[in-house]
Design an enzyme around this catalytic site. Sequence first.
Site, short mmCIF file in Angstrom:
data_model
loop_
_atom_site.label_atom_id
_atom_site.label_comp_id
_atom_site.label_asym_id
_atom_site.label_seq_id
_atom_site.Cartn_x
_atom_site.Cartn_y
_atom_site.Cartn_z
N CYS A 2 0.84 -1.19 0.00
CA CYS A 2 0.00 0.00 0.00
C CYS A 2 0.88 1.24 0.00
CB CYS A 2 -0.90 0.00 1.24
SG CYS A 2 -1.99 1.43 1.37
N HIS A 44 -8.95 -3.70 -2.74
CA HIS A 44 -8.02 -2.90 -1.92
C HIS A 44 -8.44 -1.44 -1.89
CE1 HIS A 44 -3.70 -2.04 -0.58
NE2 HIS A 44 -4.20 -0.84 -0.82
N GLU A 45 -8.71 -0.86 -3.06
CA GLU A 45 -9.05 0.56 -3.11
C GLU A 45 -10.43 0.85 -2.53
OE1 GLU A 45 -6.73 2.61 -3.64
OE2 GLU A 45 -5.37 1.02 -4.30
N HIS A 78 -10.29 1.04 1.21
CA HIS A 78 -9.78 2.32 1.70
C HIS A 78 -10.92 3.29 2.01
CE1 HIS A 78 -5.45 2.65 1.76
NE2 HIS A 78 -5.31 2.12 0.56
#
Length: 217
Positions: free
Chosen positions: A129, A171-172, A175
């Site tokens: 990351c 993953h994004e 966030h």
Amino acid sequence: MFGKKNHVDIELNADVERLLKSARDGVLPIVEAGEPVLREQCVRYDGQLSKHTLHKLIETMHKTMLDAPGVGLAGPQIGLNLAIAVVEDHANGDDDGDPREIAEFPFHAIINPVYRPAGEKTRSFYEGCLSFDGYQAVRKRYLDIIAHWHDEDGKEHEEHLHGWPARIFQHETDHLSGELYIDQAEIRSLTTVENLEDFWAQDPVPTQAAKELGFEL
């Protein structure tokens, strides 16, 4: 489309314009782990920015991501608590047969993204990351997902993603809910990028790392 009764938030729009003007050569600094904005639930985007500001924001996020370099960047990583992210990755000939199933993933601005698993299969690989730079850890993620998002013009998209593109999208999107990949990673797998390259990079499936570092796949 975004909300029919959406109105530009003048104050927020001005704040974003100031943020963009602070970029050096079109690149913004990336927020690092430990800063509160990375742990906040992002506000859904519903037309709070002018079209000009939104497009300039996406362009700056894209340039910042490529400069890092990375394959994704979310709003909180530049200090912006809006549900906006950018993604892009490219496959090459060396990726043939790679168990991570790296595939071409053209540039997308993903606004208000969500996903759901398409099946129960998962895979565990090292990932990193930009907000936790210099380290990677093994994270289990769904192999296949149904991804849903809006683009910068408000058009709605739904797509089946598989392999590495599915991992990037997860993953994004995470966030934007205040989650870092390390939250659910195999903590004993945590390694510096240098040690990853020296000890574990030759085997994309971290079987030997699991054995020697003491974690389960």
